[in-house]
Design a protein around this motif. Structure first.
Motif: not given
Ligand code: GLY
Length: 352
Positions: A199-213, A283-291
């Motif tokens: 869910s965090l990655l569906e927003a954007s990595f750039a929104d909160d890199p410290v928490s995601i890392i 796979p549907t979710h993963l493909e969208a995430m990779l895109n």
């Protein structure tokens, strides 16, 4: 700033925070009080950007700092470079109470870690990863190695660092493709076992890199604490890597690690659905995430060639291969598969 405590054979903290690089001296001083001699190891991509800054901060804290800089890239991760690094440590007189400091990506971290694990039968190593992949994966967990002509990481040791410092500000100087590569390893943690990360990655990595890392590091910590020596659950970290390593090899490494792992994860998810071992939403979710993260999804190689490349891995033994498959969103498991069924697995995953 976030701190993740890793309780492995040695306990240590991974500290993640923007601007931390400037505080490297005081951070290290809490672990190894100066005066000491440090060997700062980097490559000719990273050193011009950060070595002077880091060396200055360490000297200001009271350390003596020598530097060892080698040519960037996997081609340098050799026993020749390792011997040069050992000799550089000996020439400046590094003793058992001194420390190696790895400043860079996975190649630097792995090689410095191995040099530190073996010089004088083991000195301390402090990791300062500067790539996303090194922050969320290779700098944590104590795998150190160099390559041999026969294969990658064939010579190494499990040796935990005394600490890891991650400053996401340095990701700003990474080439786009290298950053994107690291995103594949970040995404991987979500599908291994961390649905909230998805869910965090569906927003954007750039929104909160410290928490995601920090979240990825905590995910890796949880797995490493269960299986430091990689005999069981640690293999879950290889989601997408059996197919991924084969793709890297067949492309003569023109397809980068993260891109290959992205394709490998999608093949594993599709194959798992075809085998009734995974819910079809994965796979549907993963493909969208990779895109979303500009990672590739199409395998350019045939299933048989992939299987042959995967099975030629010198570290593999026996007539079964252990694969990692997702089973539901945010869940995965290990799947032992007879090696003669691997090509079919890749075919079910979408390879020709
Ligand atoms: N990079 C996978 C592991 O640390 O086991």
């Amino acid at each position: 700033m976030e701190k993740i405590l890793v309780r492995a054979s040695k306990s240590y903290e991974v500290t993640v925070g923007c601007g931390l690089l400037a505080e490297v001296g005081s951070q290290l001083a809490t672990l190894l009080p100066p005066p000491r001699h440090l060997m700062l190891v980097s490559d000719d991509n990273v050193a011009p950007l950060y070595a002077e800054h880091v060396q200055g901060a360490l000297e200001k804290a009271g350390y003596t700092v020598s530097t060892f800089v080698f040519a960037a890239g996997e081609a340098s991760k050799t026993t020749d470079t390792l011997v040069s690094l050992w000799e550089a440590m000996a020439k400046v007189g590094l003793t058992r109470t001194d420390c190696a400091v790895a400043l860079g990506g996975g190649v630097i971290g792995d090689m410095t870690g191995f040099a530190a694990a073996t010089y004088l039968r083991g000195i301390a190593c402090y990791q300062i990863p500067t790539s996303l992949l090194a922050m969320v994966d290779s700098s944590v967990g104590g795998k150190t190695a160099v390559d041999l002509p026969q294969g990658k990481n064939l010579c190494g040791a499990f040796s935990q660092p005394i600490g890891v410092l991650c400053d996401p500000d340095v990701l700003g100087t990474l080439p786009e493709a290298v950053f994107t590569d690291g995103c594949a390893e970040v995404i991987k943690y979500g599908y291994i076992g961390d649905k909230p990360l998805l869910s965090l990655l569906e927003a954007s990595f750039a929104d909160d890199p410290v928490s995601i890392i920090a979240r990825c590091i905590a995910d890796k910590r949880d797995i490493v604490e269960k299986d430091e020596l990689d005999n069981g659950p640690r293999q879950l970290l290889n989601l997408g890597h059996t197919g991924g390593h084969a793709i890297e090899k067949l492309s003569h490494f023109s397809i980068t690690h993260g891109s290959a792992v992205a394709i490998g994860m999608l093949m594993a998810a599709r194959a798992a659905v075809a085998m009734d071992l995974c819910t079809p939403d994965v796979p549907t979710h993963l493909e969208a995430m990779l895109n979303r993260y500009s990672l590739p999804t199409v395998c350019p190689f045939e299933a048989q060639a992939l299987a042959e490349a995967a099975l030629s891995d010198k570290k593999r033994r026996g007539s079964t291969i252990t694969l990692v498959i997702p089973t539901a969103l945010g869940e995965s498991t290990l799947l032992p598969l007879p090696t003669d069924e691997l090509a079919d697995f890749f075919r079910k995953g979408g390879a020709r």
